[in-house]
Design a protein around this motif. Structure first.
Motif, PDB file in Angstrom:
ATOM      1  N   GLY A 177       0.673  -1.054  -0.091  1.00 15.89           N
ATOM      2  CA  GLY A 177      -0.078   0.011  -0.107  1.00 15.89           C
ATOM      3  C   GLY A 177       0.864   1.416  -0.169  1.00 15.89           C
ATOM      4  O   GLY A 177       0.499   2.124  -0.898  1.00 15.89           O
ATOM      5  N   PHE A 178       2.079   1.283   0.733  1.00 17.99           N
ATOM      6  CA  PHE A 178       2.794   2.357   0.827  1.00 17.99           C
ATOM      7  C   PHE A 178       3.344   2.575  -0.526  1.00 17.99           C
ATOM      8  O   PHE A 178       3.846   3.827  -1.073  1.00 17.99           O
ATOM      9  N   ILE A 179       3.975   1.429  -1.367  1.00 15.05           N
ATOM     10  CA  ILE A 179       4.506   1.417  -2.526  1.00 15.05           C
ATOM     11  C   ILE A 179       3.566   2.098  -3.433  1.00 15.05           C
ATOM     12  O   ILE A 179       3.850   2.898  -4.424  1.00 15.05           O
ATOM     13  N   GLU A 180       2.443   1.545  -3.473  1.00 18.60           N
ATOM     14  CA  GLU A 180       1.150   1.955  -4.617  1.00 18.60           C
ATOM     15  C   GLU A 180       1.077   3.704  -4.248  1.00 18.60           C
ATOM     16  O   GLU A 180       0.853   4.368  -5.139  1.00 18.60           O
ATOM     17  N   GLU A 181       1.153   4.137  -2.777  1.00 14.24           N
ATOM     18  CA  GLU A 181       0.930   5.411  -2.601  1.00 14.24           C
ATOM     19  C   GLU A 181       1.790   6.220  -3.132  1.00 14.24           C
ATOM     20  O   GLU A 181       1.734   7.570  -3.594  1.00 14.24           O
ATOM     21  N   ILE A 182       3.121   5.829  -2.994  1.00 16.11           N
ATOM     22  CA  ILE A 182       4.216   6.508  -3.430  1.00 16.11           C
ATOM     23  C   ILE A 182       4.520   6.566  -5.079  1.00 16.11           C
ATOM     24  O   ILE A 182       4.754   7.666  -5.629  1.00 16.11           O
ATOM     25  N   LYS A 183       4.230   5.705  -5.489  1.00 14.13           N
ATOM     26  CA  LYS A 183       4.266   5.247  -7.049  1.00 14.13           C
ATOM     27  C   LYS A 183       3.395   6.158  -7.974  1.00 14.13           C
ATOM     28  O   LYS A 183       3.789   6.635  -9.009  1.00 14.13           O
ATOM     29  N   SER A 235      -5.879   6.841  -3.881  1.00 17.02           N
ATOM     30  CA  SER A 235      -6.787   5.823  -3.141  1.00 17.02           C
ATOM     31  C   SER A 235      -6.241   4.727  -3.353  1.00 17.02           C
ATOM     32  O   SER A 235      -6.965   3.492  -3.146  1.00 17.02           O
ATOM     33  N   ARG A 236      -5.158   4.515  -4.548  1.00 14.82           N
ATOM     34  CA  ARG A 236      -4.838   3.282  -5.011  1.00 14.82           C
ATOM     35  C   ARG A 236      -4.224   2.358  -3.658  1.00 14.82           C
ATOM     36  O   ARG A 236      -4.393   1.235  -3.608  1.00 14.82           O
ATOM     37  N   GLY A 237      -3.498   2.891  -2.806  1.00 15.28           N
ATOM     38  CA  GLY A 237      -2.802   2.091  -1.514  1.00 15.28           C
ATOM     39  C   GLY A 237      -3.767   2.083  -0.615  1.00 15.28           C
ATOM     40  O   GLY A 237      -3.593   1.142   0.198  1.00 15.28           O
ATOM     41  N   THR A 238      -4.771   2.684  -0.350  1.00 19.09           N
ATOM     42  CA  THR A 238      -5.863   2.576   0.690  1.00 19.09           C
ATOM     43  C   THR A 238      -6.410   1.127   1.027  1.00 19.09           C
ATOM     44  O   THR A 238      -6.538   0.809   1.870  1.00 19.09           O
ATOM     45  N   THR A 239      -6.658   0.504  -0.251  1.00 22.33           N
ATOM     46  CA  THR A 239      -7.183  -0.689  -0.196  1.00 22.33           C
ATOM     47  C   THR A 239      -6.243  -1.571   0.479  1.00 22.33           C
ATOM     48  O   THR A 239      -6.777  -2.570   1.136  1.00 22.33           O
ATOM     49  N   LEU A 240      -5.174  -1.539  -0.267  1.00 29.38           N
ATOM     50  CA  LEU A 240      -4.158  -2.577   0.400  1.00 29.38           C
ATOM     51  C   LEU A 240      -3.785  -2.211   1.990  1.00 29.38           C
ATOM     52  O   LEU A 240      -3.411  -3.450   2.603  1.00 29.38           O
ATOM     53  N   TRP A 241      -3.756  -0.910   2.479  1.00 26.94           N
ATOM     54  CA  TRP A 241      -3.668  -0.761   3.791  1.00 26.94           C
ATOM     55  C   TRP A 241      -5.028  -1.296   4.741  1.00 26.94           C
ATOM     56  O   TRP A 241      -4.591  -1.826   5.691  1.00 26.94           O
ATOM     57  N   ILE A 242      -5.931  -1.316   4.267  1.00 25.92           N
ATOM     58  CA  ILE A 242      -7.227  -1.534   4.905  1.00 25.92           C
ATOM     59  C   ILE A 242      -7.037  -3.045   4.755  1.00 25.92           C
ATOM     60  O   ILE A 242      -7.489  -3.818   5.878  1.00 25.92           O
ATOM     61  N   ILE A 243      -6.957  -3.838   3.903  1.00 29.04           N
ATOM     62  CA  ILE A 243      -6.900  -5.396   3.722  1.00 29.04           C
ATOM     63  C   ILE A 243      -5.459  -5.901   4.646  1.00 29.04           C
ATOM     64  O   ILE A 243      -5.669  -6.740   5.392  1.00 29.04           O
TER      65      ILE A 243
END
Length: 129
Positions: free
Chosen positions: A72-78, A83-91
């Protein structure tokens, strides 16, 4: 004289509540052991085996939770879309919380040398039969 008055006050309180001093019994749990009384550190009783399937599942959830949060952090930075990394953070959080809790419980059960204490710890862990 103070001791007499204190003991008579205690007896009066116990009698007014309907409790006699001889009726006080230690509270028992479902195994027949008293709460908080684990006896000697080393008992003659054999240690119960730690169940493998729930242990592997707890470690799997813990590792997956960490990996999903990092993803999620990688998606957020990339990407610029937040909103792309939020789903991975929640899961990842959903996996990490029970995974870390039960991994800690298994570690605590593995480190103990008392059979009664290990049974108490393992009673809180769900079984997959």
């Amino acid at each position: 004289e103070d001791i007499k008055s204190i003991s008579s006050l205690i007896n009066y309180f116990n009698m007014s509540q309907g409790v006699e001093l001889g009726d006080v019994r230690p509270q028992m749990d479902k195994y027949g052991d008293r709460y908080g009384d684990f006896g000697d550190t080393y008992s003659n009783e054999e240690l119960p085996e730690i169940p493998k399937k729930p242990c592997y599942m707890a470690i799997f959830l813990f590792v997956m939770g960490i990996l999903l949060i990092i993803g999620g952090f990688i998606e957020e930075i990339k990407y610029l879309d937040p909103s792309r990394g939020t789903t991975l953070w929640i899961i990842g959080g959903i996996c990490l919380v029970p995974g870390s809790y039960y991994s800690y419980k298994f570690y605590k059960a593995w480190k103990t040398t008392n059979a009664i204490e290990r049974r108490h710890i393992l009673a809180d862990i769900p079984q997959f039969d």
